[in-house]
Motif scaffolding. Structure first.
Motif, short mmCIF file in Angstrom:
data_model
loop_
_atom_site.label_atom_id
_atom_site.label_comp_id
_atom_site.label_asym_id
_atom_site.label_seq_id
_atom_site.Cartn_x
_atom_site.Cartn_y
_atom_site.Cartn_z
N HIS A 96 0.88 -1.17 -0.05
CA HIS A 96 -0.06 0.05 -0.08
C HIS A 96 0.78 1.09 0.14
CE1 HIS A 96 -4.01 -1.54 0.19
NE2 HIS A 96 -3.61 -2.55 0.97
N LEU A 97 1.93 1.33 0.74
CA LEU A 97 2.88 2.50 0.44
C LEU A 97 3.34 2.62 -0.75
CD1 LEU A 97 4.56 4.36 1.91
CD2 LEU A 97 6.42 2.77 2.47
N ASN A 98 3.78 1.55 -1.51
CA ASN A 98 4.25 1.70 -2.93
C ASN A 98 3.12 2.38 -3.86
OD1 ASN A 98 6.72 0.65 -2.19
ND2 ASN A 98 6.04 -1.35 -2.93
N LEU A 99 1.89 1.83 -3.52
CA LEU A 99 0.51 2.35 -4.33
C LEU A 99 0.43 3.75 -4.14
CD1 LEU A 99 -1.69 -0.70 -4.22
CD2 LEU A 99 -0.75 0.36 -6.28
N ALA A 100 0.58 4.22 -2.84
CA ALA A 100 0.51 5.67 -2.23
C ALA A 100 1.47 6.40 -3.16
CB ALA A 100 0.68 5.91 -0.96
N ALA A 101 2.73 5.98 -3.06
CA ALA A 101 4.00 6.94 -3.73
C ALA A 101 3.56 6.84 -5.28
CB ALA A 101 5.22 5.99 -3.23
N ASP A 102 3.25 5.79 -5.96
CA ASP A 102 2.72 5.84 -7.00
C ASP A 102 1.82 6.66 -7.37
OD1 ASP A 102 4.39 3.53 -7.63
OD2 ASP A 102 2.62 2.07 -7.63
N TYR A 103 0.74 7.12 -6.46
CA TYR A 103 -0.35 8.06 -6.86
C TYR A 103 0.40 9.40 -6.63
CZ TYR A 103 -3.85 4.27 -7.47
OH TYR A 103 -4.73 3.32 -7.87
N VAL A 104 1.07 9.39 -5.87
CA VAL A 104 1.56 10.82 -5.43
C VAL A 104 2.50 11.17 -6.84
CG1 VAL A 104 3.61 12.18 -4.31
CG2 VAL A 104 2.13 10.69 -3.03
N ALA A 112 -3.52 8.58 -3.04
CA ALA A 112 -2.38 8.13 -2.39
C ALA A 112 -2.73 8.30 -1.00
CB ALA A 112 -1.25 9.35 -2.56
N ARG A 113 -3.48 9.23 -0.57
CA ARG A 113 -4.00 9.20 1.12
C ARG A 113 -4.74 7.88 1.47
NH1 ARG A 113 -4.31 14.68 -0.22
NH2 ARG A 113 -2.99 16.03 0.79
N ILE A 114 -5.61 7.53 0.76
CA ILE A 114 -6.22 6.13 1.04
C ILE A 114 -5.13 5.02 0.97
CG2 ILE A 114 -7.67 4.30 -0.14
CD1 ILE A 114 -9.40 6.85 -1.64
N HIS A 115 -4.54 4.95 0.23
CA HIS A 115 -3.42 3.93 0.12
C HIS A 115 -2.53 4.07 1.64
CE1 HIS A 115 -4.67 1.09 -2.84
NE2 HIS A 115 -5.08 1.98 -3.36
N LEU A 116 -2.23 5.17 1.64
CA LEU A 116 -1.29 5.30 2.86
C LEU A 116 -1.95 5.08 4.07
CD1 LEU A 116 1.56 6.39 3.46
CD2 LEU A 116 0.56 8.73 3.49
N ALA A 117 -3.27 5.41 4.46
CA ALA A 117 -4.26 4.97 5.36
C ALA A 117 -4.07 3.42 5.42
CB ALA A 117 -5.60 5.60 5.50
N ARG A 145 4.89 14.57 3.91
CA ARG A 145 4.85 14.91 2.57
C ARG A 145 3.16 15.35 2.10
NH1 ARG A 145 7.19 12.36 -3.15
NH2 ARG A 145 6.34 14.08 -4.24
N LEU A 146 2.37 14.19 2.31
CA LEU A 146 1.17 14.80 1.72
C LEU A 146 0.34 15.52 2.88
CD1 LEU A 146 -0.14 10.96 0.86
CD2 LEU A 146 0.11 13.00 -0.72
N ALA A 147 0.68 15.52 4.08
CA ALA A 147 0.10 16.59 4.97
C ALA A 147 0.36 17.99 4.48
CB ALA A 147 0.54 16.30 6.46
N ALA A 148 1.69 18.07 3.83
CA ALA A 148 2.15 19.48 3.44
C ALA A 148 1.19 20.07 2.10
CB ALA A 148 3.65 19.50 3.07
N GLU A 149 0.47 18.99 1.51
CA GLU A 149 0.13 19.48 0.29
C GLU A 149 -1.47 19.67 0.64
OE1 GLU A 149 0.36 16.68 -2.94
OE2 GLU A 149 2.63 16.47 -2.33
#
Length: 162
Positions: A96-104, A112-117, A145-149
């Motif tokens: 899921h981390l890899n998917l989140a990074a892909d979506y970023v 990205a946030r969904i897969h990061l969760a 990183r996502l929190a800053a966006e």
């Protein structure tokens, strides 16, 4: 399982490991070619652990973020599919981390946030060791990183931008 089947499966993991060494040494193209060859040999019906591992590393070997996403999705599908060994649960945070990074990379922060969760929720399967700590740290870095966006609202349909 017969000894011959076990030896054959060990050979597949050995070949995957050899290709990963090439990948980590910077020979992405040769690694991608070798991993793709193994993928074509085992196919969509092959051992779920092999498919998950192969797809994960094939994702890492891609130059195109959309192709990377496609392979990471295949890795998750293999982990979710019928018959994966219970040990595959330890891969879910990383998958899921890899998917989140892909979506970023693809500028899709909502996905990205969904897969990061999901990655964070699956960390209970990780041991308190180098691998587990590394995955947890990578999750935390991407969370920061996502929190800053800014969180985007719904996107208008293209015809609404005219």
């Amino acid at each position: 399982m017969t000894e011959q089947q076990e030896a054959s499966e060990d050979a597949v993991m050995t070949r995957i490991g050899q290709a990963v060494i090439l990948l980590h040494a910077g020979d992405r193209e040769e690694a991608r070619n070798r991993l793709a060859e193994i993928w074509s040999e085992i196919g969509e019906e092959g051992d779920s652990l092999h498919r998950c591992t192969l797809a994960h590393y094939l994702a890492d070997a891609q130059d195109d973020p959309a192709e990377e996403l496609a392979w990471d999705l295949r890795a998750l599908t293999a982990a979710d599919g019928p018959g994966p060994p219970p040990a595959v649960r330890v891969f879910y945070p990383s998958l899921h981390l890899n998917l989140a990074a892909d979506y970023v990379k693809l500028r899709r922060p909502e996905a990205a946030r969904i897969h990061l969760a999901r990655a964070r929720a699956a960390t209970g399967a990780l041991a308190d060791d180098g691998y587990g700590n590394g995955v947890r740290e990578a999750i935390a870095r991407l969370e920061r990183r996502l929190a800053a966006e800014p969180v985007e609202g719904p996107r208008p349909f293209p015809e609404q931008n005219q």
